[in-house]
Scaffold this motif. Structure first.
Motif, PDB file in Angstrom:
ATOM      1  N   UNK A   1      32.674  42.647  46.050  1.00 34.59           N
ATOM      2  CA  UNK A   1      32.622  42.973  44.628  1.00 34.59           C
ATOM      3  C   UNK A   1      33.865  43.776  44.228  1.00 34.59           C
ATOM      4  N   UNK A   2      34.243  44.744  45.050  1.00 29.87           N
ATOM      5  CA  UNK A   2      35.438  45.540  44.748  1.00 29.87           C
ATOM      6  C   UNK A   2      36.689  44.661  44.773  1.00 29.87           C
ATOM      7  N   UNK A   3      36.776  43.755  45.740  1.00 26.54           N
ATOM      8  CA  UNK A   3      37.940  42.872  45.829  1.00 26.54           C
ATOM      9  C   UNK A   3      37.969  41.861  44.687  1.00 26.54           C
ATOM     10  N   UNK A   4      36.797  41.432  44.229  1.00 31.01           N
ATOM     11  CA  UNK A   4      36.749  40.484  43.116  1.00 31.01           C
ATOM     12  C   UNK A   4      37.311  41.094  41.844  1.00 31.01           C
ATOM     13  N   UNK A   5      37.234  42.392  41.744  1.00 35.27           N
ATOM     14  CA  UNK A   5      37.802  43.097  40.594  1.00 35.27           C
ATOM     15  C   UNK A   5      39.319  43.222  40.737  1.00 35.27           C
ATOM     16  N   UNK A   6      39.822  43.123  41.971  1.00 36.18           N
ATOM     17  CA  UNK A   6      41.240  43.369  42.241  1.00 36.18           C
ATOM     18  C   UNK A   6      41.886  42.292  43.110  1.00 36.18           C
ATOM     19  N   UNK A   7      41.823  41.022  42.710  1.00 33.04           N
ATOM     20  CA  UNK A   7      42.504  40.013  43.531  1.00 33.04           C
ATOM     21  C   UNK A   7      44.023  40.231  43.496  1.00 33.04           C
ATOM     22  N   UNK A   8      44.705  39.710  44.492  1.00 35.41           N
ATOM     23  CA  UNK A   8      46.156  39.881  44.603  1.00 35.41           C
ATOM     24  C   UNK A   8      46.832  38.523  44.623  1.00 35.41           C
ATOM     25  N   UNK A   9      48.000  38.420  43.991  1.00 39.09           N
ATOM     26  CA  UNK A   9      48.760  37.182  43.974  1.00 39.09           C
ATOM     27  C   UNK A   9      50.198  37.468  44.403  1.00 39.09           C
ATOM     28  N   UNK A  10      50.687  36.630  45.318  1.00 36.62           N
ATOM     29  CA  UNK A  10      52.072  36.721  45.782  1.00 36.62           C
ATOM     30  C   UNK A  10      52.695  35.351  45.585  1.00 36.62           C
ATOM     31  N   UNK A  11      53.828  35.296  44.897  1.00 35.37           N
ATOM     32  CA  UNK A  11      54.463  34.026  44.574  1.00 35.37           C
ATOM     33  C   UNK A  11      55.932  34.082  44.976  1.00 35.37           C
ATOM     34  N   UNK A  12      56.357  33.080  45.747  1.00 36.14           N
ATOM     35  CA  UNK A  12      57.728  33.046  46.231  1.00 36.14           C
ATOM     36  C   UNK A  12      58.335  31.671  45.999  1.00 36.14           C
ATOM     37  N   UNK A  13      59.583  31.653  45.585  1.00 40.27           N
ATOM     38  CA  UNK A  13      60.353  30.430  45.397  1.00 40.27           C
ATOM     39  C   UNK A  13      61.603  30.527  46.255  1.00 40.27           C
ATOM     40  N   UNK A  14      62.092  29.377  46.724  1.00 37.44           N
ATOM     41  CA  UNK A  14      63.374  29.380  47.405  1.00 37.44           C
ATOM     42  C   UNK A  14      63.389  28.646  48.718  1.00 37.44           C
ATOM     43  N   UNK A  15      64.278  29.118  49.611  1.00 33.69           N
ATOM     44  CA  UNK A  15      64.444  28.521  50.929  1.00 33.69           C
ATOM     45  C   UNK A  15      63.253  28.877  51.819  1.00 33.69           C
TER      46      UNK A  15
END
Length: 169
Positions: A30-44
């Motif tokens: 429940x705590x994590x559902x309130x605070x999801x994390x996203x990491x996005x990378x472009x490149x080589x």
């Protein structure tokens, strides 16, 4: 009174300890559902793989996370779900461009507003959009984000790619 306090403390510790293995939705989910994390990378590819090493998450302590890697001609989508024994079930799909899929995932996370298990909400989107995927059971917990996500990046077609990781719950 001290005896009752001790019993309540022991019960709470047992409940939280059971959820700490990440295998079931519980207080941590429940705590994590309130605070999801996203990491996005472009490149080589090699640069993206090295950036995964800097993601500050212990994936073995998370219940559900997702990687979407877009190459020149197709994309690889992997959903990781921790099981009660600590291993992961990994469901994998190959699809075309992912911009629509990622928008639907974003909409589901925003609409959820941390109320329900965000991992289950995203899993529903994947089932609706991608249907059935290839399932691998009993996958060992990844040692690190780099270990978990490097393979999809290295297998992607093209020199310039995109890889997104969403740590859900």
């Amino acid at each position: 009174m001290k005896k009752h306090t001790l019993i309540v403390t022991l019960i709470a510790a047992a409940l939280l300890g059971g959820a700490a293995n990440g295998a079931s939705p519980g207080p941590r989910c429940k705590a994590s559902s309130w605070n999801p994390e996203l990491y996005s990378f472009y490149g080589a590819k090699d640069t993206i793989v090295e950036k995964f090493a800097n993601i500050p998450a212990k994936l073995s302590e998370r219940r559900v996370f997702l990687q979407v890697t877009q190459g020149d001609s197709s994309a690889d989508v992997k959903l990781y779900e921790q099981q009660k024994d600590g291993t992961f079930t990994v469901t994998e799909w190959t699809t075309k461009p992912t911009s629509r899929l990622l928008a639907k995932i974003d909409e589901a996370i925003i609409a959820n507003k941390g109320v329900n298990c965000v991992g289950e909400q995203v899993k529903d989107v994947l089932a609706q959009e991608l249907k059935e995927g290839k399932v691998s059971n009993g996958v060992a917990a990844p040692a690190s984000p780099k270990a978990a996500f490097a393979h999809s990046v290295n297998q992607a077609s093209g020199a310039f790619i995109k890889s997104i990781v969403i740590i859900l719950c």
